[in-house]
Design a protein around this motif. Structure first.
Motif, PDB file in Angstrom:
ATOM      1  N   PRO A  63      -1.605  -7.414 -10.445  1.00  0.00           N
ATOM      2  CA  PRO A  63      -1.809  -7.980  -9.119  1.00  0.00           C
ATOM      3  C   PRO A  63      -2.431  -6.995  -8.146  1.00  0.00           C
ATOM      4  N   ARG A  64      -3.219  -6.056  -8.660  1.00  0.00           N
ATOM      5  CA  ARG A  64      -3.804  -5.056  -7.785  1.00  0.00           C
ATOM      6  C   ARG A  64      -5.219  -4.822  -8.287  1.00  0.00           C
ATOM      7  N   PRO A  65      -6.163  -4.580  -7.417  1.00  0.00           N
ATOM      8  CA  PRO A  65      -7.539  -4.420  -7.864  1.00  0.00           C
ATOM      9  C   PRO A  65      -7.732  -3.068  -8.516  1.00  0.00           C
ATOM     10  N   GLY A  69       7.239  13.350  -3.896  1.00  0.00           N
ATOM     11  CA  GLY A  69       5.984  12.653  -3.624  1.00  0.00           C
ATOM     12  C   GLY A  69       5.456  12.022  -4.894  1.00  0.00           C
ATOM     13  N   TRP A  70       4.613  11.006  -4.754  1.00  0.00           N
ATOM     14  CA  TRP A  70       3.943  10.417  -5.921  1.00  0.00           C
ATOM     15  C   TRP A  70       3.094  11.505  -6.590  1.00  0.00           C
ATOM     16  N   ASN A  71       2.798  11.335  -7.870  1.00  0.00           N
ATOM     17  CA  ASN A  71       2.209  12.448  -8.626  1.00  0.00           C
ATOM     18  C   ASN A  71       0.870  12.923  -8.075  1.00  0.00           C
ATOM     19  N   LEU A  83       9.599  -1.834  -6.340  1.00  0.00           N
ATOM     20  CA  LEU A  83       9.126  -3.176  -5.993  1.00  0.00           C
ATOM     21  C   LEU A  83       8.155  -3.048  -4.824  1.00  0.00           C
ATOM     22  N   TRP A  84       6.859  -3.087  -5.151  1.00  0.00           N
ATOM     23  CA  TRP A  84       5.836  -3.139  -4.106  1.00  0.00           C
ATOM     24  C   TRP A  84       5.761  -4.568  -3.618  1.00  0.00           C
ATOM     25  N   ALA A  85       5.540  -4.751  -2.325  1.00  0.00           N
ATOM     26  CA  ALA A  85       5.799  -6.084  -1.772  1.00  0.00           C
ATOM     27  C   ALA A  85       4.581  -6.737  -1.131  1.00  0.00           C
ATOM     28  N   THR A 113       7.313  -0.031 -15.369  1.00  0.00           N
ATOM     29  CA  THR A 113       8.458  -0.117 -14.432  1.00  0.00           C
ATOM     30  C   THR A 113       8.145  -0.784 -13.092  1.00  0.00           C
ATOM     31  N   TYR A 114       6.918  -1.239 -12.883  1.00  0.00           N
ATOM     32  CA  TYR A 114       6.611  -1.846 -11.574  1.00  0.00           C
ATOM     33  C   TYR A 114       7.133  -3.274 -11.517  1.00  0.00           C
ATOM     34  N   LEU A 115       8.104  -3.478 -10.634  1.00  0.00           N
ATOM     35  CA  LEU A 115       8.746  -4.787 -10.563  1.00  0.00           C
ATOM     36  C   LEU A 115       7.851  -5.843  -9.905  1.00  0.00           C
ATOM     37  N   GLU A 153      -9.595  -0.697  -7.706  1.00  0.00           N
ATOM     38  CA  GLU A 153      -9.604   0.408  -6.735  1.00  0.00           C
ATOM     39  C   GLU A 153      -8.184   0.861  -6.376  1.00  0.00           C
ATOM     40  N   LYS A 154      -7.232  -0.078  -6.457  1.00  0.00           N
ATOM     41  CA  LYS A 154      -5.857   0.251  -6.098  1.00  0.00           C
ATOM     42  C   LYS A 154      -5.305   1.325  -7.021  1.00  0.00           C
ATOM     43  N   ILE A 155      -5.746   1.307  -8.281  1.00  0.00           N
ATOM     44  CA  ILE A 155      -5.187   2.283  -9.205  1.00  0.00           C
ATOM     45  C   ILE A 155      -6.197   3.362  -9.558  1.00  0.00           C
ATOM     46  N   GLY A 168       2.107  10.413  -0.440  1.00  0.00           N
ATOM     47  CA  GLY A 168       1.072  11.295  -0.969  1.00  0.00           C
ATOM     48  C   GLY A 168       0.113  10.652  -1.947  1.00  0.00           C
ATOM     49  N   ASP A 169       0.318   9.366  -2.266  1.00  0.00           N
ATOM     50  CA  ASP A 169      -0.566   8.692  -3.226  1.00  0.00           C
ATOM     51  C   ASP A 169      -1.793   8.141  -2.508  1.00  0.00           C
ATOM     52  N   GLU A 170      -2.814   7.862  -3.279  1.00  0.00           N
ATOM     53  CA  GLU A 170      -3.955   7.057  -2.855  1.00  0.00           C
ATOM     54  C   GLU A 170      -4.511   7.484  -1.491  1.00  0.00           C
ATOM     55  N   ALA A 171      -4.950   8.740  -1.437  1.00  0.00           N
ATOM     56  CA  ALA A 171      -5.532   9.269  -0.196  1.00  0.00           C
ATOM     57  C   ALA A 171      -6.993   9.658  -0.459  1.00  0.00           C
ATOM     58  N   TRP A 207       6.044  10.287 -11.126  1.00  0.00           N
ATOM     59  CA  TRP A 207       4.831   9.853 -11.847  1.00  0.00           C
ATOM     60  C   TRP A 207       4.763   8.336 -11.908  1.00  0.00           C
ATOM     61  N   TRP A 208       3.612   7.800 -11.487  1.00  0.00           N
ATOM     62  CA  TRP A 208       3.412   6.350 -11.606  1.00  0.00           C
ATOM     63  C   TRP A 208       2.176   6.025 -12.433  1.00  0.00           C
ATOM     64  N   ALA A 209       1.064   6.791 -12.233  1.00  0.00           N
ATOM     65  CA  ALA A 209      -0.147   6.505 -13.002  1.00  0.00           C
ATOM     66  C   ALA A 209      -1.078   7.701 -12.914  1.00  0.00           C
TER      67      ALA A 209
END
Ligand code: ACM
Ligand code: ZN
Length: 520
Positions: free
Chosen positions: A513-515, A354-356, A436-438, A397-399, A517-519, A304-307, A371-373
């Motif tokens: 390590p994410r642009p 689901g993600w927040n 852990l996002w990969a 907490t993001y590994l 736009e990713k967040i 459900g995130d980033e749609a 909740w992540w961001a």
């Protein structure tokens, strides 16, 4: 706050006592019916460490060296995962209201045995212990990089040692669909392989195909392996975004009809499942029917995130749905989508997580938000309004983050319960999960380096009462713990890399390590 116990996560009560328990060739295990698996685990782990065969005996009468595993204790007061471990000369007792607690008692006993070849004694002590949170999770993203069965089984062994009890398995992504669905074979025929992998969030890929997926038989094996270690496997089948691998296989489920390819770079893509197309719901329900048959978990994660909503804005079917359902906007349309799947799952006795970004004013209260961001206030309000929640704060907490950005001390000091919450809302926090996002985790060595030594820090926050946590005390216990992990084949980051000097931590802010736009 000095400690006498070497155990991670730190037990609630630890009382040293005089003397030691000595493992000998005559030591026997006495276990009741419900603890047969625990007895087998004890023998499997301790026989090689101590060189003693540890057979089972019918009863403890007449033996001078006994390890007793049995049901008992105070479930009502301390919860189903509590245990009581007593070590005395000639006798070890682990008593718990459920086998899960006995299993955790064994994990503590493992850490009491000095980590030396041939070590056979455990110092006498009494432990009474139970977890702070019910949800103590680790998430593995295999959508971006497929790791495979061996790595997952090893991780499950490591989670058990840390008393972590949720393995959140991120199985579908833009870059790969990783689970066999018999009714929709193209998901893996097409969706499990990409042509190559870009070094970043855009640009050319390297031309090296990457793929892999789990058969249903392998999934069953892994779920069973986890279950006997008291780990719940929570699968994530993501929608409406992060679904390009599925849309490459079934482009008619998108708003535009495609064609698409499984994505070779990372980031946020515009393609979503079409919310105005009934076929999409039939498809997802068909997928979920197989998921429910494979995973007994009461919780199913739906992402459900980033749609981003540009496709839905331009799609006649989505706009028609908005009108007929009387929805205000495309965010409400996502809530509508989520609610339909939530009620499908509720009717089958399961709940969604689901993600927040799934939150919205009409979201079903049974939905659990992770909740992540962003929009922390909305998340806190949702807890006040009756939703349950899980905390996976992006910065803490993001590994996948560098140790410069999230050093071990920052990981350890993370506190999941916001002080502004009412006691009722705070009690709806199920716990903590470290993801852990990969995108950039291409090997087992890299995985270990990112996960350790930070995961034991989160495990302690999830288990140990807040007022008993102390970073320096944790560091003292971490050295022997890492020795044990190395013996399990873990290549953790060295401590000097995990806790870099302050000026490097400052530069760490530049290493997200994410642009942007990713967040966003
Ligand atoms: C997330 O990191 N997009 C949940
Ligand atoms: Zn549409």
């Amino acid at each position: 706050m000095p400690t006498d116990s070497p155990i991670i996560p730190r037990p609630v009560q630890f009382l040293p006592a005089p003397g030691v328990f000595q493992f000998t060739p005559a030591t026997v295990i006495v276990a009741d019916q419900l603890n047969q698996w625990n007895a087998a685990f004890l023998q499997k782990v301790f026989a090689p460490l101590t060189g003693c065969p540890l057979p089972q005996a019918e009863s403890d009468t007449g033996s001078h060296s006994v390890i007793l595993l049995k049901m008992g204790g105070e479930r009502a007061r301390l919860g189903r995962e509590a245990y009581q471990l007593t070590v005395a000369p000639g006798r070890i007792e682990i008593i718990a209201p459920e086998p899960a607690g006995v299993f955790y008692g064994l994990q503590s006993l493992r850490q009491l045995l000095p980590f030396k070849p041939g070590a056979r004694h455990v110092p006498a002590c009494a432990i009474l212990d139970w977890p702070r949170f019910a949800w103590r999770g680790f998430m593995l993203d295999e959508g971006r990089h497929f790791m495979g069965r061996e790595t997952v089984l090893q991780l499950l062994d490591q989670l058990a040692l840390q008393k972590l009890n949720v393995f959140h398995w991120h199985l579908t992504e833009d870059q790969g669909w990783r689970i066999e669905i018999q009714r929709y074979p193209r998901l893996t025929e097409i969706g499990s392989t990409r042509k190559g992998t870009s070094r970043g969030f855009s640009g050319e890929h390297n031309g090296i195909p990457h793929g892999g997926f789990y058969t249903q038989q392998e999934i069953r094996e892994i779920v069973e392996y986890a279950a006997v270690r008291n780990i719940l496997v929570v699968p994530e089948i993501e929608f409406p975004g992060h679904s390009l691998a599925a849309l490459a296989a079934y482009p008619e489920l998108s708003c535009t009809g495609g064609p698409f390819e499984v994505c070779t770079h990372f980031g946020i893509l515009p393609e979503l499942y079409c919310a105005g197309n009934e076929q999409v719901f039939a498809f997802l329900e068909g997928v979920l029917d197989e998921i429910l048959a494979l995973f007994p978990s009461p919780y199913i994660h739906i992402g459900g995130d980033e749609a981003p909503k540009q496709r839905w804005k331009a799609c006649p079917k989505c706009q028609e749905r908005l009108r007929t359902e009387g929805l205000r906007d495309e965010n409400d349309l996502q809530v509508y989508f989520t609610n339909r799947i939530a009620s499908y799952l509720t009717s089958r006795g399961r709940r969604i997580v689901g993600w927040n970004q799934i939150l919205g004013s009409h979201l079903e209260t049974s939905a659990i938000a992770q909740w992540w961001a962003f929009n922390k206030k909305d998340f806190l309000n949702a807890l006040e309004a009756g939703h349950e929640g899980i905390l996976s704060a992006y910065l803490e907490t993001y590994l996948d983050h560098s140790h410069a950005l999230t050093p071990l001390s920052r990981a350890y000091r993370y506190e999941p319960v916001d002080p502004t919450l009412s006691p009722a809302a705070a009690s709806r926090i199920l716990g903590l999960e470290a993801p852990l996002w990969a995108e950039f985790v291409r090997s087992k060595a890299r995985l270990d380096y990112q996960v350790y030594p930070r995961l034991p820090a989160y495990a302690e926050t999830a288990w140990t009462p807040r007022e008993q946590k102390n970073y320096f005390d944790f560091r003292a216990r971490l050295e022997p713990f890492l020795e044990r992990l190395r013996a399990l084949g873990v290549h953790h980051a060295p401590l000097r890399a995990a806790e870099p000097p302050f000026f490097i931590q400052w530069f760490g802010m530049l290493t997200i390590p994410r642009p942007q736009e990713k967040i966003a």
